[in-house]
Motif scaffolding. Structure first.
Motif, PDB file in Angstrom:
ATOM      1  N   VAL A  48       0.759  -1.143   0.039  1.00 13.96           N
ATOM      2  CA  VAL A  48       0.054   0.228  -0.006  1.00 13.96           C
ATOM      3  C   VAL A  48       0.920   1.354   0.153  1.00 13.96           C
ATOM      4  O   VAL A  48       1.683   1.435   0.869  1.00 13.96           O
ATOM      5  CB  VAL A  48      -0.850  -0.040   1.202  1.00 13.96           C
ATOM      6  N   SER A  49       0.717   2.330  -1.094  1.00 17.74           N
ATOM      7  CA  SER A  49       1.383   3.344  -1.051  1.00 17.74           C
ATOM      8  C   SER A  49       0.350   4.548  -0.634  1.00 17.74           C
ATOM      9  O   SER A  49      -0.860   4.522  -0.847  1.00 17.74           O
ATOM     10  CB  SER A  49       2.011   3.884  -2.251  1.00 17.74           C
ATOM     11  N   GLY A  50       0.979   5.493   0.057  1.00 16.23           N
ATOM     12  CA  GLY A  50       0.203   6.583   0.427  1.00 16.23           C
ATOM     13  C   GLY A  50       1.133   7.700   0.836  1.00 16.23           C
ATOM     14  O   GLY A  50       2.288   7.793   1.052  1.00 16.23           O
ATOM     15  N   ARG A  51       0.193   9.103   0.991  1.00 17.47           N
ATOM     16  CA  ARG A  51       1.245  10.065   1.646  1.00 17.47           C
ATOM     17  C   ARG A  51       0.214  10.691   2.504  1.00 17.47           C
ATOM     18  O   ARG A  51      -1.222  10.937   2.358  1.00 17.47           O
ATOM     19  CB  ARG A  51       1.810  10.876   0.642  1.00 17.47           C
ATOM     20  N   ILE A  52       0.562  11.424   3.771  1.00 20.10           N
ATOM     21  CA  ILE A  52      -0.251  12.053   4.458  1.00 20.10           C
ATOM     22  C   ILE A  52       0.389  13.479   4.894  1.00 20.10           C
ATOM     23  O   ILE A  52       1.722  13.407   5.190  1.00 20.10           O
ATOM     24  CB  ILE A  52      -0.472  11.406   5.899  1.00 20.10           C
ATOM     25  N   VAL A  53      -0.348  14.539   4.786  1.00 24.74           N
ATOM     26  CA  VAL A  53       0.338  15.830   5.450  1.00 24.74           C
ATOM     27  C   VAL A  53      -0.567  15.860   6.796  1.00 24.74           C
ATOM     28  O   VAL A  53      -2.016  16.151   6.900  1.00 24.74           O
ATOM     29  CB  VAL A  53      -0.114  17.000   4.518  1.00 24.74           C
ATOM     30  N   GLU A  66      -3.669  10.721   0.728  1.00 24.77           N
ATOM     31  CA  GLU A  66      -3.969  10.319  -0.522  1.00 24.77           C
ATOM     32  C   GLU A  66      -3.295   8.782  -0.369  1.00 24.77           C
ATOM     33  O   GLU A  66      -2.086   8.717  -0.076  1.00 24.77           O
ATOM     34  CB  GLU A  66      -3.524  11.004  -1.550  1.00 24.77           C
ATOM     35  N   ALA A  67      -3.969   7.729  -0.915  1.00 22.75           N
ATOM     36  CA  ALA A  67      -3.290   6.566  -0.741  1.00 22.75           C
ATOM     37  C   ALA A  67      -4.142   5.605  -1.624  1.00 22.75           C
ATOM     38  O   ALA A  67      -5.117   5.837  -2.348  1.00 22.75           O
ATOM     39  CB  ALA A  67      -3.462   5.851   0.546  1.00 22.75           C
ATOM     40  N   GLN A  92     -14.563  12.915   2.343  1.00 17.93           N
ATOM     41  CA  GLN A  92     -14.038  12.140   1.287  1.00 17.93           C
ATOM     42  C   GLN A  92     -13.990  13.207   0.040  1.00 17.93           C
ATOM     43  O   GLN A  92     -14.670  13.545  -0.115  1.00 17.93           O
ATOM     44  CB  GLN A  92     -15.007  11.035   0.843  1.00 17.93           C
ATOM     45  N   THR A  93     -12.523  13.498  -0.451  1.00 19.87           N
ATOM     46  CA  THR A  93     -12.461  14.255  -1.622  1.00 19.87           C
ATOM     47  C   THR A  93     -12.357  13.616  -2.811  1.00 19.87           C
ATOM     48  O   THR A  93     -12.561  14.223  -3.781  1.00 19.87           O
ATOM     49  CB  THR A  93     -11.231  15.263  -1.202  1.00 19.87           C
ATOM     50  N   PRO A 129      -8.279   3.725  -5.066  1.00 21.49           N
ATOM     51  CA  PRO A 129      -7.359   4.817  -4.597  1.00 21.49           C
ATOM     52  C   PRO A 129      -8.384   5.971  -4.182  1.00 21.49           C
ATOM     53  O   PRO A 129      -9.287   6.100  -4.749  1.00 21.49           O
ATOM     54  CB  PRO A 129      -6.436   5.215  -6.036  1.00 21.49           C
ATOM     55  N   PHE A 130      -7.737   6.708  -3.211  1.00 21.27           N
ATOM     56  CA  PHE A 130      -8.819   7.722  -2.738  1.00 21.27           C
ATOM     57  C   PHE A 130      -7.920   8.842  -2.155  1.00 21.27           C
ATOM     58  O   PHE A 130      -6.759   8.832  -2.143  1.00 21.27           O
ATOM     59  CB  PHE A 130      -9.419   7.158  -1.502  1.00 21.27           C
ATOM     60  N   ALA A 131      -8.703   9.927  -1.779  1.00 18.62           N
ATOM     61  CA  ALA A 131      -8.304  11.122  -1.034  1.00 18.62           C
ATOM     62  C   ALA A 131      -9.136  11.467   0.017  1.00 18.62           C
ATOM     63  O   ALA A 131     -10.554  11.425  -0.224  1.00 18.62           O
ATOM     64  CB  ALA A 131      -7.907  12.313  -2.117  1.00 18.62           C
TER      65      ALA A 131
END
Length: 338
Positions: A48-53, A66-67, A92-93, A129-131
């Motif tokens: 699973v790949s993703g990023r969080i701010v 976003e992941a 949910q964006t 995939p979602f944001a």
């Protein structure tokens, strides 16, 4: 300062473990696995790949995520490792999300709003995939009873009308603008978010007014039974009913009287009755005041005059003369000139 967390530089075989750590740091500890349509756990296999701010805004935790498609499961073991409870508002964006908590299932598409309680187990699935933007609101800062929160948690909140139509864009904008907010503004925005969420809960519990009315009745009965106790106060009343003082005051917003004023008015009414018994030969003003919880005779006299228009002695003389010395308890409850 924003914290940027990503698996971009992580080797493929280590991304799942890295992502679990990122989710736990930015949100709360959870089990993370690649999404499986048949509901089967993938364990440590897959990636699973993703990023969080991640940001902070006063007491709030904020995250833009976003992941890849995945399943998040918060278990009782996870809760025990991080017992500090939050209510999570999840906007949910892009993509779709499905929440299961407390026997409820709620699904949202892009633009939807989910609410969950991190103090109880849940499953949150993203089949593609979602944001999303997530706001974690500390339970202690919300100061709402669990029975009211359960009207909202584990559900999708409508965003077309009502408070949800205001809350969803507010939260989304809050997460996006947090990095540029100076501390003084951040605290005010956080307070606004907490109040707005409390308004959402109030809207959802409106259909439960029967329970609210019953609690108000019990509070009033408790006050009447403890009027003689000089320690009686909003704090002791709230403690006796296992609710916060803030929630107690919120309960009485529709009663057109504060709890402190109610206690005082009920005590004064009992004193008014007592002063008529025996007429001028009855108990002294000081004795009556003490019997019904007033510690200071001077404070009692000022409060009595403010409500009944006369000092206790003047009032007793006027009422006794009017009824020929007989006890008229209905009249005793009626303030003069009010």
């Amino acid at each position: 300062m924003s914290l940027f967390l990503t698996t971009d530089a992580t080797p493929a075989g280590e991304r799942l473990a890295d992502w679990r750590d990122i989710v736990g740091r930015a949100l709360v500890p959870m089990r993370v696995s690649p999404y499986s349509a048949d509901g089967e756990e993938a364990g440590d296999e897959g990636s699973v790949s993703g990023r969080i701010v991640a940001d902070r805004l006063g007491p709030l935790r904020l995250a833009t995520i976003e992941a890849d498609a995945q399943r998040l499961v918060r278990t009782r073991a996870d809760i025990a490792r991080s017992p500090r409870p939050f209510v999570a508002a999840h906007v949910q964006t892009s993509g779709r999300a499905e929440l299961r908590q407390d026997g409820r299932t709620a699904t949202v598409e892009t633009g939807g709003l989910l609410v969950l309680d991190t103090a109880r187990p849940y499953t949150l699935e993203f089949p593609e995939p979602f944001a999303c933007r997530t706001v974690l609101l500390p339970r202690h800062a919300l100061d709402l009873p669990d029975r009211d929160l359960r009207h909202v948690t584990g559900t999708a909140v409508g965003t077309d009308t009502g408070v949800g139509a205001i809350l969803m864009p507010f939260l989304a904008t809050l997460v996006a603008s947090a990095p540029s907010c100076p501390p003084a503004i951040a605290d005010r925005l956080a307070a606004g978010a907490l109040d707005l969420f409390g308004t959402l809960v109030a809207e959802r519990t409106r259909s439960g007014d029967g329970a609210r009315d019953e609690l108000v009745r019990r509070v009033r009965d408790h006050i009447d039974r403890h009027l003689a106790d000089p320690e009686l106060s909003p704090e002791t009343v709230a403690a006796a009913h296992h609710i916060s003082v803030r929630y107690l005051h919120r309960l009485f917003e529709k009663e057109n009287i504060t709890v402190g004023r109610l206690i005082q008015r009920r005590r004064l009414a009992r004193c008014a009755r007592e002063l008529l018994r025996g007429g001028a030969a009855g108990p002294s003003v000081a004795a009556v005041a003490h019997r019904w919880g007033f510690v200071s005779s001077a404070h009692f006299s000022r409060s009595f005059r403010g409500v009944y228009g006369h000092s206790p002695r003047e009032w007793r003389a006027l009422k006794s003369a009017a009824v020929g010395g007989a006890v008229d308890e209905t009249a005793a409850l009626e303030p003069i000139g009010h």
